[in-house]
Motif scaffolding. Sequence first.
Motif, PDB file in Angstrom:
ATOM      1  N   TRP A 211       3.230 -10.152   6.944  1.00  0.00           N
ATOM      2  CA  TRP A 211       2.842  -8.866   7.516  1.00  0.00           C
ATOM      3  C   TRP A 211       1.336  -8.646   7.487  1.00  0.00           C
ATOM      4  O   TRP A 211       0.802  -7.875   8.292  1.00  0.00           O
ATOM      5  CB  TRP A 211       3.569  -7.736   6.792  1.00  0.00           C
ATOM      6  CG  TRP A 211       5.034  -7.735   7.070  1.00  0.00           C
ATOM      7  CD1 TRP A 211       6.043  -8.033   6.211  1.00  0.00           C
ATOM      8  CD2 TRP A 211       5.661  -7.445   8.330  1.00  0.00           C
ATOM      9  NE1 TRP A 211       7.264  -7.949   6.843  1.00  0.00           N
ATOM     10  CE2 TRP A 211       7.058  -7.591   8.144  1.00  0.00           C
ATOM     11  CE3 TRP A 211       5.178  -7.086   9.589  1.00  0.00           C
ATOM     12  CZ2 TRP A 211       7.968  -7.382   9.175  1.00  0.00           C
ATOM     13  CZ3 TRP A 211       6.089  -6.878  10.619  1.00  0.00           C
ATOM     14  CH2 TRP A 211       7.464  -7.023  10.406  1.00  0.00           C
ATOM     15  N   ASN A 212       0.633  -9.313   6.592  1.00  0.00           N
ATOM     16  CA  ASN A 212      -0.829  -9.202   6.596  1.00  0.00           C
ATOM     17  C   ASN A 212      -1.417  -9.802   7.875  1.00  0.00           C
ATOM     18  O   ASN A 212      -2.340  -9.241   8.475  1.00  0.00           O
ATOM     19  CB  ASN A 212      -1.421  -9.898   5.369  1.00  0.00           C
ATOM     20  CG  ASN A 212      -1.130  -9.152   4.083  1.00  0.00           C
ATOM     21  OD1 ASN A 212      -0.950  -7.934   4.091  1.00  0.00           O
ATOM     22  ND2 ASN A 212      -1.062  -9.869   2.975  1.00  0.00           N
ATOM     23  N   ALA A 215      -0.634  -7.470  10.726  1.00  0.00           N
ATOM     24  CA  ALA A 215      -1.497  -6.289  10.697  1.00  0.00           C
ATOM     25  C   ALA A 215      -2.899  -6.615  11.189  1.00  0.00           C
ATOM     26  O   ALA A 215      -3.466  -5.888  12.020  1.00  0.00           O
ATOM     27  CB  ALA A 215      -1.548  -5.724   9.278  1.00  0.00           C
ATOM     28  N   SER A 256      -0.970  -0.797  12.053  1.00  0.00           N
ATOM     29  CA  SER A 256      -0.931   0.160  10.946  1.00  0.00           C
ATOM     30  C   SER A 256       0.414   0.120  10.237  1.00  0.00           C
ATOM     31  O   SER A 256       0.487   0.175   9.001  1.00  0.00           O
ATOM     32  CB  SER A 256      -1.203   1.573  11.473  1.00  0.00           C
ATOM     33  OG  SER A 256      -2.477   1.646  12.082  1.00  0.00           O
ATOM     34  N   ALA A 259       0.593  -3.061   8.183  1.00  0.00           N
ATOM     35  CA  ALA A 259      -0.249  -2.976   6.987  1.00  0.00           C
ATOM     36  C   ALA A 259       0.434  -2.189   5.883  1.00  0.00           C
ATOM     37  O   ALA A 259       0.203  -2.436   4.691  1.00  0.00           O
ATOM     38  CB  ALA A 259      -1.591  -2.340   7.340  1.00  0.00           C
ATOM     39  N   ALA A 260       1.283  -1.240   6.268  1.00  0.00           N
ATOM     40  CA  ALA A 260       1.951  -0.397   5.272  1.00  0.00           C
ATOM     41  C   ALA A 260       2.908  -1.187   4.391  1.00  0.00           C
ATOM     42  O   ALA A 260       3.269  -0.725   3.304  1.00  0.00           O
ATOM     43  CB  ALA A 260       2.703   0.727   5.970  1.00  0.00           C
ATOM     44  N   ASN A 262       2.375  -3.972   2.728  1.00  0.00           N
ATOM     45  CA  ASN A 262       1.738  -4.493   1.516  1.00  0.00           C
ATOM     46  C   ASN A 262       0.639  -3.598   0.952  1.00  0.00           C
ATOM     47  O   ASN A 262       0.243  -3.771  -0.202  1.00  0.00           O
ATOM     48  CB  ASN A 262       1.156  -5.886   1.793  1.00  0.00           C
ATOM     49  CG  ASN A 262       2.238  -6.921   2.075  1.00  0.00           C
ATOM     50  OD1 ASN A 262       3.286  -6.924   1.438  1.00  0.00           O
ATOM     51  ND2 ASN A 262       1.998  -7.788   3.048  1.00  0.00           N
ATOM     52  N   LEU A 263       0.118  -2.674   1.748  1.00  0.00           N
ATOM     53  CA  LEU A 263      -0.941  -1.799   1.242  1.00  0.00           C
ATOM     54  C   LEU A 263      -0.368  -0.751   0.292  1.00  0.00           C
ATOM     55  O   LEU A 263       0.738  -0.245   0.510  1.00  0.00           O
ATOM     56  CB  LEU A 263      -1.633  -1.080   2.397  1.00  0.00           C
ATOM     57  CG  LEU A 263      -2.826  -1.757   3.074  1.00  0.00           C
ATOM     58  CD1 LEU A 263      -3.380  -0.839   4.153  1.00  0.00           C
ATOM     59  CD2 LEU A 263      -3.914  -2.113   2.074  1.00  0.00           C
ATOM     60  N   PRO A 264      -1.107  -0.382  -0.748  1.00  0.00           N
ATOM     61  CA  PRO A 264      -0.697   0.768  -1.560  1.00  0.00           C
ATOM     62  C   PRO A 264      -0.654   2.023  -0.689  1.00  0.00           C
ATOM     63  O   PRO A 264      -1.440   2.149   0.262  1.00  0.00           O
ATOM     64  CB  PRO A 264      -1.797   0.859  -2.626  1.00  0.00           C
ATOM     65  CG  PRO A 264      -2.427  -0.490  -2.652  1.00  0.00           C
ATOM     66  CD  PRO A 264      -2.324  -1.025  -1.261  1.00  0.00           C
ATOM     67  N   ALA A 267      -3.996   3.800  -0.005  1.00  0.00           N
ATOM     68  CA  ALA A 267      -4.864   3.041   0.898  1.00  0.00           C
ATOM     69  C   ALA A 267      -4.367   3.145   2.336  1.00  0.00           C
ATOM     70  O   ALA A 267      -5.163   3.278   3.275  1.00  0.00           O
ATOM     71  CB  ALA A 267      -4.929   1.585   0.456  1.00  0.00           C
ATOM     72  N   GLU A 268      -3.058   3.087   2.525  1.00  0.00           N
ATOM     73  CA  GLU A 268      -2.497   3.238   3.866  1.00  0.00           C
ATOM     74  C   GLU A 268      -2.799   4.622   4.423  1.00  0.00           C
ATOM     75  O   GLU A 268      -3.155   4.772   5.602  1.00  0.00           O
ATOM     76  CB  GLU A 268      -0.983   3.007   3.818  1.00  0.00           C
ATOM     77  CG  GLU A 268      -0.243   3.340   5.101  1.00  0.00           C
ATOM     78  CD  GLU A 268      -0.553   2.401   6.248  1.00  0.00           C
ATOM     79  OE1 GLU A 268      -0.157   2.702   7.384  1.00  0.00           O
ATOM     80  OE2 GLU A 268      -1.207   1.362   6.012  1.00  0.00           O
ATOM     81  N   MET A 271      -6.411   4.784   5.452  1.00  0.00           N
ATOM     82  CA  MET A 271      -6.607   4.037   6.693  1.00  0.00           C
ATOM     83  C   MET A 271      -6.148   4.850   7.902  1.00  0.00           C
ATOM     84  O   MET A 271      -6.826   4.895   8.939  1.00  0.00           O
ATOM     85  CB  MET A 271      -5.848   2.713   6.642  1.00  0.00           C
ATOM     86  CG  MET A 271      -6.086   1.825   7.858  1.00  0.00           C
ATOM     87  SD  MET A 271      -5.061   0.340   7.885  1.00  0.00           S
ATOM     88  CE  MET A 271      -3.479   1.059   8.312  1.00  0.00           C
TER      89      MET A 271
END
Length: 362
Positions: A211-212, A215, A256, A259-260, A262-264, A267-268, A271
């Motif tokens: 997923w990175n 994203a 977006s 990114a959600a 793996n992002l905390p 942080a999401e 962003m």
Amino acid sequence: PGQGYPPGEGYPPGPGYPPGPPRGPGLAVRLGERAVRRPEPRLGISLAGAGIALAVLGVLVWAGDYLTSGGRGGGGGGDGSSRRLLGVVLSLVVVAAGYVLALRARRGPLNTAGVVASALGVPVLIGFLTFDAGSRGLPFSLDALALISVIAWLASYLVVPGTRGHAVYLGLAAITLWFYVLDKAEPKVYTAGFLQFFGGSFFADIRGPDWNTVALLSLFFGLAYYAVAFVLDRLGRTGPGAALAVGGFLATAAGSAAAAVNLPPIAEGVMLIVLGAILAGFGARGARRFTTWAWSAGVALGVVVIIGKLADQNSAAAGVALIVSGAVLVVLAHFLAGVLHEPDDLVPSAASVASVGDGRLP
């Protein structure tokens, strides 16, 4: 304002239009009015496009069933190659009829019907031409479908009389290019999903995508499309900018969401707030209603994500925080409107005047 004007007769009078036909670089002259203004919504034109989409869907249903299930709906027999013939012939008819119709009817619903037929018919045609039921992967060539379609769409947008300047081609090319590159970099996003859906348990052990990567690539394409649209708006070329804004929204929203994974959450949320504020500002500057409202909602969504994490299932705290945040956002919006000298929403901005006319009702 808002009425059709024959090619070569220039623009209607009004502060948003330069006198005479488009002037400037060769591409702007080639695309004509569609380079400098966005098309306005019309019932007949919209219904014509929807009707052709139904017809293309009918080709897929009829010829696709005949190809994959032994022709229950159409009879006949033969091997896979012969079964492709129905889909190939019907698709060719759709594409050819579309270009002829667009060439003969340069404006109005019939022109739109021709444009949509040629735009949707090309990938359907390539899909039937490259169909291979024995393939271990996709039953058609994704490379051929994506690349030939993009080339055909760009040629139609830039060169072909009758279809030249229609933003649907540019929008489809932008979206397909993003899809294609994403599938090449991370095939488990689309290809594996297709195989799992149609292949059953044989493909059940396919690993999920990175997923990175999804994203990063999606955000790259989305923000790049928005950047080009911004430059085109500054140059007064709002027509192609509208097509790229559609691709930009889809790619950026998908990036977006990816990114959600793996992002905390905080942080999401940050962003979303930053992206939403920047892109909503871009939309407002270019008089793009959907872009402005959608990314303003993105700002609010970012706040919700942050509060949801910080409140940690405390409904009372979350409710109070949302109320306070909403009030703060209203005050901030009022302050920004003053700093940016934004007019009332019923006062035409320079961008909207340049795109759709002088703002007066016909």
